[in-house]
Structure formats: C-alpha cells, structure tokens
Design a protein around this motif. Structure first.
Motif, PDB file in Angstrom:
ATOM      1  N   ALA A  72     -21.287  -1.216  -3.110  1.00  0.00           N
ATOM      2  CA  ALA A  72     -21.468  -0.589  -1.795  1.00  0.00           C
ATOM      3  C   ALA A  72     -21.945   0.860  -1.926  1.00  0.00           C
ATOM      4  N   LEU A  73     -21.322   1.583  -2.859  1.00  0.00           N
ATOM      5  CA  LEU A  73     -21.686   2.984  -3.013  1.00  0.00           C
ATOM      6  C   LEU A  73     -23.152   3.126  -3.432  1.00  0.00           C
ATOM      7  N   TYR A  74     -23.629   2.142  -4.217  1.00  0.00           N
ATOM      8  CA  TYR A  74     -24.999   2.263  -4.723  1.00  0.00           C
ATOM      9  C   TYR A  74     -26.041   1.984  -3.647  1.00  0.00           C
ATOM     10  N   SER A  75     -25.634   1.264  -2.594  1.00  0.00           N
ATOM     11  CA  SER A  75     -26.574   1.141  -1.485  1.00  0.00           C
ATOM     12  C   SER A  75     -26.705   2.490  -0.778  1.00  0.00           C
ATOM     13  N   LEU A  76     -25.623   3.280  -0.786  1.00  0.00           N
ATOM     14  CA  LEU A  76     -25.702   4.633  -0.222  1.00  0.00           C
ATOM     15  C   LEU A  76     -26.519   5.557  -1.133  1.00  0.00           C
ATOM     16  N   VAL A  77     -26.387   5.355  -2.438  1.00  0.00           N
ATOM     17  CA  VAL A  77     -27.205   6.125  -3.373  1.00  0.00           C
ATOM     18  C   VAL A  77     -28.684   5.817  -3.124  1.00  0.00           C
TER      19      VAL A  77
END
Lengths: 335, 301
Positions: free
Chosen positions: A194-199
C-alpha cells in the motif's frame, strides 16, 4: 518644520504632511546644524514608519497566527487538553507516551520509509528527465508543461481517488499486468504494497524539481562541455565533473524542499485509506496519525507534542543540511 | 536542434576536427532516437492516469473500470448529470463554495504578500534582517505546529463552520512563499524608476501603487495562480473547519462521495473528479502561454 524639511531634503519631497514631526526629534538635539545628518535620519525614520505600515498585515499574522500559536502549542504539548475542559498540566507525559505508543512508532516507521524511498526516487527521476530535456530536444515547452502538470494536481483528492482505483484489485494497473501475464493483487489492500502505491504517486509528481534542475542545467556554459570533450572526457566523466557539481546548489534546494514536503504529505494517505491509515497502519503517515489524535479523538495535548516533535526533527534536518552544505555544495567561486 | 551535436565551431581548433569522425554520427541518430523514445515513455506514464480518468468519466457505468483503453466505445455524459447531484450531494453548491474561498484567498495573498514584499525589497527599517530571516524560517516550518492552536483560536472565536479560518489568514500574509517570490521579483526592478517617481512627488504608497505593482504583474499572476491551485486542492483545511455539508468545498464533496458509495458509482465519481481538476488544468494551460509570452516580451532569459 515641514516646509523647511522638505526644502532641505529636496529628493524626499512629500505631498502630505510630515508625519514624523509629531515624534520627538532626537537627531535635532544630538546633531544640530548638520542638515545632511538630519535629512538622512528624518528620511530613514519616515521610511521605517512606512515599512512598518506595509508590514502590518504580515506582522499581525506572524504574531497571531504563527509565533503565538507555536508558543501555545508548545505549552499544550505539556498538558492534557480536549477542547472542552481547560488544559491540565502533565509535564512530559505526552512525550513519554510517544516512546511507548505502538501506533506512534508505526507512523514514524511508515513516514521514514516513505521519505527514504520517495525522495531519492523523485530526485533521480527529475534529474534524469531534466538532463534528457536539456539536450536540445524538440517540443521542449510541450514536454516541460506536460511533465509539470502532475505536480499541480498530485496532492488533490481527485488524484488520490484515481490512484486508489487504479491500484485496487480490479484496477487498471492489474489489467496492465495481466497483459504482461503477471497476476496482480490489490496493491492498496495489501499492507506490504500500500505504501508503495503512495510512493508511486509522489514519484509521478517529479515535475516541480525537474523544472528547477532544467533551469540550472541551462545555465551550464556549453563551452565547458566542449572543452572537456576536447580533453577526451567521456559522457560519465563529463557528468561527474561538470554537470553534477554545477547542479549541487539545486540538489541542495530540491533535497530540502522535497524532504520537508514528503514529511508533511497527508491527503493521498487519508483518501486511499479512508482516513484510518490502513491496511494494518501501513499508510499511517505521521500527519495522519496527528490528525486522528488531535481532531478525531480530541487529544490536543498529545497532537501538539507530536507536532513539536516533527518540527524539531525537520529543524534538525534543515540545520544538518546547511551545516554540511559547504562540504558538497559547489557555488562556482571562480566566477 | 534535435541533437546536441558539439559542432566543431570556430571555438574548436581546426586540427581537432578529425577527432569527431563520421562514425559516431550514426550513434548520434540512435542516441537521439533513444532520447525521444524515453521521453515519450515518460509522457505516457505521466499523462495516462489523467486521460484515463477523463475517459472513465464519459464511459457508461456498466463498463468495467479495469479497462485499459482511454476512449470509451459508447460516449456518454450521463455520469456528469448523475454525479452533479448524487444522493444528498450538491456539487453546484460545492463549486460555488470553493470558488468563493479561492477568490478571497487570492485577493488576500496578492494584497498582503505584495505589501510585505515591497517593504522587504525596497525599504530600510530596524530589525529588517531579523524579520526577513523569520519570514524565510516560516517557509520550512511544518504547518502542523500551528494546526492545533489555530484550531483552538478559531474555535474560541466561534469561526468553526465558517470560511473565515480558511480566508482570513491569507489577508495576514501567512504564505511566506509568495512574499519571498515577490521580494525576489521586485529586487530585479530598476531602482531608478522609484527615484523618478519620488521626484514626481510620489511617497512610498505612490511608488508601490504606481510603479512596483504594475511592473510586478507577472509575480502577482504567479501568486494568484498558485494560491488558486493550493486553495482549490486544499483538503485538510476544509476537513477541519467546514463540517456542515452545505458549506463543503469540492474536495470535501468528492471525499463525501467516495465515503457514501465506495467504488460502486465510480463513473459519476470520476466525472466529478475530472470536473474538480478542470479549473486547475485550464488555468495552467492559459498561464503557461502567459508565462512564455512574459518571458518573450520582457527579454528575460
């Protein structure tokens, strides 16, 4: 006084009355006879008065909306305060609580991981694209404008929603992967990704630092490269000996700004996780947790302590950047 | 100008010209091609999400949103009609609210920041350096440190659920970035113009109004544009201060839409999302032109 003064000053002719004449004219006493000294100080005083007039809104804002609130939030950070009953002094309890609060630790971890991955990626991509654009590319204004566009809309609710859909289970990203024969998943729903979609969203907004790099690259004298080529320097050597040193002031600027901004990202995490920082706190940005504590649970004291902790960390980071700048930022002294 | 050939110009000694033989020129074609291809790839990645969203907004709701294509097979504006007043949502109201707040913020920032910038750029006064440093310091200050106390302040003033917490601070020049931008701009204006105006009898107010402001239009325009974009996009501010759905901004309306429907009504949702970005993209396209013209006419590099 007014007429004499304006006749003497000449250049400082004023149409309206001399406002300074109501003030005790100290310089008249200390420096009698010297029309020059009086002119200078009279003008200086009027200029100072005018300046404070122009600065009044800013000064009021500074005191009432920045410095005052900062002091007040420092005070609140030592209290328990829920907005309804008066603040209750607690000493360092809020700060001690941070050390044992698992969600606080989670939010720090998430934010640090986000900053550590996103900031270098943004800087590398923006620099690479700027370098390619600087090669005398045709349609430069078109590319530049198109690449800059995401920076303008990247923090909006609309784009965050779009991202949530695109990287969801049935999203476009998976449809694309399916074409390549890769089985997708819900990138937003999986705590590991999930965090990497924000990245990805933040890297998508590489345009702003790119514009700054591009402006810097255009300042590099072409003769430097020609001279280096004559001396037989290859592309890599030219990059490390000419391009990179010339860009260091802009790298400094972009690292500072991108990092400070990344620490404060809020909207994408809020929208993608429905405001809860999920799944499993994997997108619980520091700012999001602060918002939850302060404005959902009305723990204003704890939220203030978190805000001050962030301020101190960013202040230390800024100080560190400025302190180390002289070792790696090159300001072209020979010019 | 497609390739950055380091042409053996007069600056290069004639003897060295053979150092650049014909063979690398084929490489240069390859390199140039690679450059263009990589730029096009970046362009696709950058624009695809935006175009896809615009495409999804004119696609019938029954078409799956996993579709890769951009152009819908059955073009429809139904989503816009549905989304505009979906359930209890009222986007005409949200757009008016956002517009009112944005216009007030633009006026506030342009007026208050230009006043402060004139003082910092042109006038001498005690504590100037300290104040300037303070102003620059607020550029890097995280806004969270004032978030809670400002909320307490506005709550005590009974300003919650009004647009005052979102607009009044702009009239007090709290966006230091724009002061800095205008200081930098005013510093480039020749001081001889101020002196000429002074000889003509202008005081500081006259110089500011008749000389500095008219010449600073590009900087004022940039300030207005960025203020608009920031205010229009702002989510946290309205989220904190505007709870009454009748006072919501467009960003809140979108978020409310998402909360209410999840992803079940994604067509209307994307229609509204596309509309919410339209003013920003539109202003950007217009200003992009203005910017280039400004650079061309002012002769700035």
């Amino acid at each position: 006084m007014t007429t004499k003064d304006s006749r003497l000053t000449g250049a400082g002719v004023r149409r309206r009355g001399d406002r300074t004449s109501v003030l005790p004219d100290v310089d008249d006493l200390t420096d009698p006879g010297s029309s020059h000294g009086r002119r200078a100080s009279g003008q200086a005083r009027r200029e100072a008065l005018a300046a404070y007039g122009f600065l009044t809104p800013w000064l009021a804002g500074m005191l009432l909306l920045t410095l005052g609130p900062m002091a007040y939030s420092l005070y609140l950070s030592f209290t328990r305060y829920n907005l309804l009953t008066p603040p209750e002094w607690q000493g360092l309890a809020n700060y001690q609580r941070m050390l044992v609060d698992p969600r606080f630790k989670a939010s720090v971890g998430v934010t640090l991981e986000y900053v550590a991955v996103a900031v270098p990626l943004i800087l590398i991509v923006s620099m690479l694209v700027a370098m390619v654009l600087n090669q005398g590319i045709r349609f430069l204004p078109f590319y530049r404008a198109s690449f800059y566009l995401p920076s303008l809309v990247g923090a909006s609710v609309a784009i965050s929603m779009l991202w949530r859909t695109m990287f969801g289970g049935d999203g476009v990203f998976n449809a694309f992967l399916a074409r390549l024969g890769i089985e997708g998943q819900s990138w937003i729903g999986n705590p590991d990704t999930a965090l990497y979609s924000l990245v990805a969203l933040s890297v998508w907004t590489f345009g702003a630092p790119m514009i700054i790099f591009l402006a810097g690259l255009r300042q590099v004298p072409k003769e430097l490269y020609e001279a280096a080529m004559v001396d037989g320097a290859g592309p890599l050597r030219r990059f490390f000996s000419i391009t990179l040193p010339t860009l260091t002031p802009l790298i400094f600027f972009n690292v500072l700004l991108t990092t400070v901004n990344a620490f404060q990202a809020f909207t994408p995490a809020y929208v993608i996780s429905n405001g809860n920082g999920g799944p499993l706190d994997s997108t619980l940005f520091y700012t999001l947790y602060l918002y939850q504590r302060g404005f959902t649970q009305l723990e204003m004291g704890y939220a203030s302590a978190m805000a001050w902790a962030l301020t101190v960390v960013l202040g230390l980071f800024t100080a560190f950047m400025f302190a180390t700048a002289r070792f790696w930022v090159y300001y072209g002294d020979e010019r | 100008m497609t390739t950055a050939t380091p042409s053996p110009t007069s600056a290069t000694p004639a003897l060295l010209r053979p150092v650049f033989p014909r063979r690398p020129s084929r490489n240069r074609v390859v390199i140039s091609l690679a450059r263009h291809l990589s730029l096009l790839l970046v362009l696709v990645v950058v624009l695809y999400p935006l175009l896809w969203m615009a495409g999804a907004s004119v696609r019938p709701s029954n078409e799956a949103f996993g579709t890769l294509g951009l152009w819908p097979s059955n073009f429809t504006l139904e989503n816009y009609a549905t989304g505009w007043s979906y359930g209890s949502l009222n986007f005409s109201r949200y757009f008016v609210n956002s517009l009112v707040i944005s216009v007030l913020c633009i006026i506030g920032n342009v007026v208050s920041c230009s006043l402060a910038a004139y003082a910092f750029a042109r006038l001498e006064f005690p504590f100037k350096r300290v104040m300037f440093a303070l102003m620059l310091g607020t550029l890097l200050l995280p806004y969270h440190v004032t978030l809670v106390p400002q909320y307490v302040l506005f709550n005590n003033l009974a300003w919650i659920n009004t647009i005052l917490p979102l607009t009044v601070p702009k009239f007090l020049a709290t966006d230091a970035f724009f002061i800095f931008l205008m200081v930098q701009f005013i510093r480039t204006l020749p001081r001889e113009l101020d002196d000429a105006a002074r000889l003509d009898g202008c005081g500081h107010v006259g110089i500011f109004r008749r000389v500095i402001l008219p010449l600073s239009l590009p900087a004022l325009g940039t300030t207005a544009l960025f203020t608009f974009i920031r205010t229009w996009d702002d989510f946290l501010g309205p989220l904190l201060y505007l709870n009454d759905p009748a006072k919501w901004t467009v960003t809140q309306g979108l978020n409310g839409f998402l909360d209410a429907t999840g992803e079940s009504a994604f067509g209307p949702l994307f229609a509204m999302a596309t509309l919410s970005l339209a003013p920003i993209v539109g202003f950007f396209l217009v200003a992009q032109k203005l910017l280039i013209e400004g650079i061309a006419t002012s002769g700035l590099k």
